[in-house]
Write a protein that holds these residues in place. Structure first.
Motif, mmCIF file in Angstrom:
data_model
loop_
_atom_site.group_PDB
_atom_site.id
_atom_site.type_symbol
_atom_site.label_atom_id
_atom_site.label_comp_id
_atom_site.label_asym_id
_atom_site.label_seq_id
_atom_site.Cartn_x
_atom_site.Cartn_y
_atom_site.Cartn_z
ATOM 1 N N CYS A 122 0.829 -1.210 0.000
ATOM 2 C CA CYS A 122 0.000 0.000 0.000
ATOM 3 C C CYS A 122 0.869 1.269 0.000
ATOM 4 C CB CYS A 122 -0.965 -0.036 1.174
ATOM 5 S SG CYS A 122 -2.324 1.140 1.038
ATOM 6 N N ARG A 123 1.007 1.953 1.126
ATOM 7 C CA ARG A 123 1.893 3.116 1.224
ATOM 8 C C ARG A 123 3.298 2.760 0.739
ATOM 9 N NH1 ARG A 123 3.856 7.505 4.828
ATOM 10 N NH2 ARG A 123 6.053 7.052 5.233
ATOM 11 N N GLY A 124 3.735 1.525 1.057
ATOM 12 C CA GLY A 124 5.070 1.102 0.640
ATOM 13 C C GLY A 124 5.238 1.138 -0.866
ATOM 14 N N MET A 125 4.224 0.694 -1.610
ATOM 15 C CA MET A 125 4.292 0.750 -3.068
ATOM 16 C C MET A 125 4.344 2.190 -3.542
ATOM 17 S SD MET A 125 1.874 -0.998 -6.005
ATOM 18 C CE MET A 125 0.564 0.208 -6.121
ATOM 19 N N GLN A 126 3.551 3.048 -2.939
ATOM 20 C CA GLN A 126 3.538 4.457 -3.318
ATOM 21 C C GLN A 126 4.881 5.115 -3.017
ATOM 22 O OE1 GLN A 126 0.099 5.931 -1.229
ATOM 23 N NE2 GLN A 126 -1.301 4.555 -2.323
ATOM 24 N N LEU A 127 5.475 4.749 -1.889
ATOM 25 C CA LEU A 127 6.788 5.272 -1.518
ATOM 26 C C LEU A 127 7.841 4.872 -2.544
ATOM 27 C CD1 LEU A 127 7.827 6.608 1.407
ATOM 28 C CD2 LEU A 127 9.102 4.494 1.442
ATOM 29 N N LEU A 128 7.810 3.614 -2.974
ATOM 30 C CA LEU A 128 8.738 3.141 -4.002
ATOM 31 C C LEU A 128 8.569 3.940 -5.282
ATOM 32 C CD1 LEU A 128 10.770 1.076 -5.229
ATOM 33 C CD2 LEU A 128 8.791 -0.355 -5.771
ATOM 34 N N ASN A 129 7.335 4.161 -5.691
ATOM 35 C CA ASN A 129 7.084 4.898 -6.923
ATOM 36 C C ASN A 129 7.619 6.328 -6.844
ATOM 37 O OD1 ASN A 129 5.675 4.854 -9.605
ATOM 38 N ND2 ASN A 129 4.537 6.537 -8.676
ATOM 39 N N ILE A 130 7.437 6.963 -5.684
ATOM 40 C CA ILE A 130 7.945 8.320 -5.502
ATOM 41 C C ILE A 130 9.467 8.336 -5.497
ATOM 42 C CG2 ILE A 130 8.019 10.293 -3.927
ATOM 43 C CD1 ILE A 130 5.228 9.361 -2.929
ATOM 44 N N SER A 135 4.765 9.757 -9.491
ATOM 45 C CA SER A 135 3.832 10.604 -8.756
ATOM 46 C C SER A 135 2.579 9.815 -8.404
ATOM 47 C CB SER A 135 3.449 11.839 -9.583
ATOM 48 O OG SER A 135 2.685 11.460 -10.725
ATOM 49 N N LEU A 136 1.717 10.436 -7.598
ATOM 50 C CA LEU A 136 0.496 9.789 -7.138
ATOM 51 C C LEU A 136 -0.736 10.619 -7.493
ATOM 52 C CD1 LEU A 136 1.464 8.855 -3.456
ATOM 53 C CD2 LEU A 136 1.823 7.476 -5.524
ATOM 54 N N TYR A 137 -1.864 9.930 -7.630
ATOM 55 C CA TYR A 137 -3.150 10.596 -7.524
ATOM 56 C C TYR A 137 -3.376 10.820 -6.038
ATOM 57 C CZ TYR A 137 -4.128 9.314 -12.377
ATOM 58 O OH TYR A 137 -4.082 9.178 -13.738
ATOM 59 N N LYS A 138 -3.590 12.051 -5.634
ATOM 60 C CA LYS A 138 -3.701 12.365 -4.209
ATOM 61 C C LYS A 138 -5.002 11.882 -3.603
ATOM 62 C CE LYS A 138 -0.801 16.379 -5.006
ATOM 63 N NZ LYS A 138 -0.750 17.857 -5.076
ATOM 64 N N ASP A 139 -6.034 11.772 -4.415
ATOM 65 C CA ASP A 139 -7.301 11.227 -3.945
ATOM 66 C C ASP A 139 -8.065 10.654 -5.132
ATOM 67 O OD1 ASP A 139 -9.287 10.989 -1.645
ATOM 68 O OD2 ASP A 139 -10.484 11.970 -3.189
ATOM 69 N N LEU A 144 -10.256 10.830 -10.158
ATOM 70 C CA LEU A 144 -10.569 9.798 -11.137
ATOM 71 C C LEU A 144 -12.043 9.428 -11.059
ATOM 72 C CD1 LEU A 144 -7.523 7.423 -10.501
ATOM 73 C CD2 LEU A 144 -7.779 9.018 -12.397
ATOM 74 N N LYS A 145 -12.554 8.983 -12.180
ATOM 75 C CA LYS A 145 -13.911 8.447 -12.202
ATOM 76 C C LYS A 145 -13.823 6.933 -12.207
ATOM 77 C CE LYS A 145 -16.061 12.323 -14.683
ATOM 78 N NZ LYS A 145 -16.816 12.732 -15.900
ATOM 79 N N THR A 146 -14.320 6.315 -11.156
ATOM 80 C CA THR A 146 -14.251 4.862 -11.047
ATOM 81 C C THR A 146 -15.477 4.331 -10.322
ATOM 82 O OG1 THR A 146 -13.070 2.976 -10.094
ATOM 83 C CG2 THR A 146 -12.790 5.117 -8.997
ATOM 84 N N PRO A 147 -16.033 3.221 -10.777
ATOM 85 C CA PRO A 147 -17.174 2.615 -10.085
ATOM 86 C C PRO A 147 -16.758 1.789 -8.871
ATOM 87 C CG PRO A 147 -16.618 1.316 -12.013
ATOM 88 C CD PRO A 147 -15.721 2.534 -12.047
ATOM 89 N N ILE A 148 -15.444 1.589 -8.701
ATOM 90 C CA ILE A 148 -14.944 0.763 -7.603
ATOM 91 C C ILE A 148 -14.585 1.628 -6.408
ATOM 92 C CG2 ILE A 148 -13.130 -0.841 -6.885
ATOM 93 C CD1 ILE A 148 -12.900 -1.760 -9.761
ATOM 94 N N GLU A 149 -15.067 1.253 -5.238
ATOM 95 C CA GLU A 149 -14.671 1.934 -4.011
ATOM 96 C C GLU A 149 -13.382 1.289 -3.501
ATOM 97 O OE1 GLU A 149 -13.835 4.177 -1.273
ATOM 98 O OE2 GLU A 149 -15.768 4.685 -2.217
ATOM 99 N N HIS A 150 -12.320 2.097 -3.415
ATOM 100 C CA HIS A 150 -11.008 1.547 -3.052
ATOM 101 C C HIS A 150 -10.670 1.717 -1.571
ATOM 102 C CE1 HIS A 150 -9.325 0.326 -6.982
ATOM 103 N NE2 HIS A 150 -10.147 1.247 -7.454
ATOM 104 N N LEU A 151 -11.478 2.461 -0.842
ATOM 105 C CA LEU A 151 -11.224 2.651 0.583
ATOM 106 C C LEU A 151 -12.349 2.013 1.377
ATOM 107 C CD1 LEU A 151 -9.475 3.858 2.825
ATOM 108 C CD2 LEU A 151 -10.766 5.996 2.574
ATOM 109 N N HIS A 185 -7.283 2.009 0.502
ATOM 110 C CA HIS A 185 -6.445 3.145 0.106
ATOM 111 C C HIS A 185 -7.276 4.186 -0.638
ATOM 112 C CE1 HIS A 185 -6.043 2.031 -4.281
ATOM 113 N NE2 HIS A 185 -6.451 0.883 -3.784
ATOM 114 N N HIS A 186 -6.836 5.455 -0.550
ATOM 115 C CA HIS A 186 -7.528 6.511 -1.287
ATOM 116 C C HIS A 186 -6.595 7.181 -2.296
ATOM 117 C CE1 HIS A 186 -6.037 10.480 0.322
ATOM 118 N NE2 HIS A 186 -5.475 9.644 1.176
ATOM 119 N N GLN A 187 -5.329 6.758 -2.319
ATOM 120 C CA GLN A 187 -4.372 7.262 -3.294
ATOM 121 C C GLN A 187 -3.883 6.107 -4.167
ATOM 122 O OE1 GLN A 187 -1.358 9.244 -0.801
ATOM 123 N NE2 GLN A 187 -2.399 11.183 -1.222
ATOM 124 N N SER A 188 -3.280 6.465 -5.320
ATOM 125 C CA SER A 188 -2.746 5.423 -6.195
ATOM 126 C C SER A 188 -1.680 6.016 -7.101
ATOM 127 C CB SER A 188 -3.854 4.789 -7.041
ATOM 128 O OG SER A 188 -4.404 5.739 -7.939
#
Length: 250
Positions: A122-130, A135-139, A144-151, A185-188
């Protein structure tokens, strides 16, 4: 495996004196704490290894921490401060831990240089990417428009959406081409970091699995396998992979 068990280091929360100023978390008002998810402890022990808890320490001590472990898990948690991937966003948020951010960036950098097998969650993957200049989508819900609830916080071990993995990759060989995972998660990932490859996505295109293009000792996932360890075969396979990879390298 020999008599000596593999030591798997795992990161956790740093609770500052400001965050615990009322003493509501533990201890007395203003007391600082390191906190770790027991799901990771159980998953590492279940995989035949010993968990070594890694608190935030000064950067000069990190090499000594790494000398005590054979593998590393970067755990989930609060958002990474956006200043690390968006130089124009310097806003402060009381939930963000600058101490943890700075520590984990350096910990991950040194662990990668030492070729220590790493699982990032989760955060670890985002940290690696940074770290790799992504970069990340902050929320997700606002950007984003998505029908899936990720949090989804309820029933943390429950699978709530599918993940499809790319064929002909070591992660897919390990876990299969289709998984059902939890989502907390709410970021990606937005812009993918250098030398990284997207291996798995959810049905709405959110990045769910990342590896390096040139090494097979690092796996990053957006979901929480430690919370699914008792109910999911693919979660067990991930932790077994980490321990086995460390055993081979030792």
């Amino acid at each position: 495996m020999g008599d000596k068990l593999i030591n798997v280091g795992v990161t956790g929360y740093f609770v500052s004196s400001e965050q615990n100023k009322q003493g509501w978390i533990k201890g007395v008002p203003g007391q600082q704490f390191s906190m770790f998810s027991y799901d990771f402890v159980e998953s590492i022990v279940g995989s035949g290894a010993v968990p070594t808890l890694l608190p935030v320490v000064p950067k000069g001590h990190i090499k000594h921490q790494l000398a005590t472990i054979d593998a590393l898990v970067l755990a989930g948690g609060e958002d990474v401060h956006p200043k690390h991937y968006d130089e124009n966003d310097l806003k402060e948020d009381s939930s963000i831990s600058h101490e943890r951010d700075e520590y984990e960036f350096e910990l991950l950098k040194q662990a990668l240089q030492l070729d220590i097998p790493i699982l990032l969650v989760c955060r670890g993957m985002q940290l690696l990417n940074i770290l790799q200049k992504g970069s990340l989508y902050k929320d997700i819900n606002t950007e984003l428009k998505t029908p899936i609830e990720h949090l989804i916080l309820k029933d943390r071990d429950k699978a709530v959406h599918n993940v499809s993995l790319k064929a002909n990759n070591f992660v897919t060989t390990l876990m299969g081409e289709h998984l059902q995972v939890n989502s907390i998660h709410h970021q990606s990932i937005n812009r993918l970091g250098e030398c990284l490859e997207v291996i798995g996505t959810s049905e709405d295109g959110i990045v769910e699995v990342v590896t390096f293009t040139n090494r097979e000792d690092v796996i990053a996932v957006q979901w929480h396998p430690e919370m699914m360890y008792k109910t999911s075969d693919h979660a067990v396979k991930l932790f077994n992979w980490l321990v086995n990879k460390a055993e081979i390298k030792k």
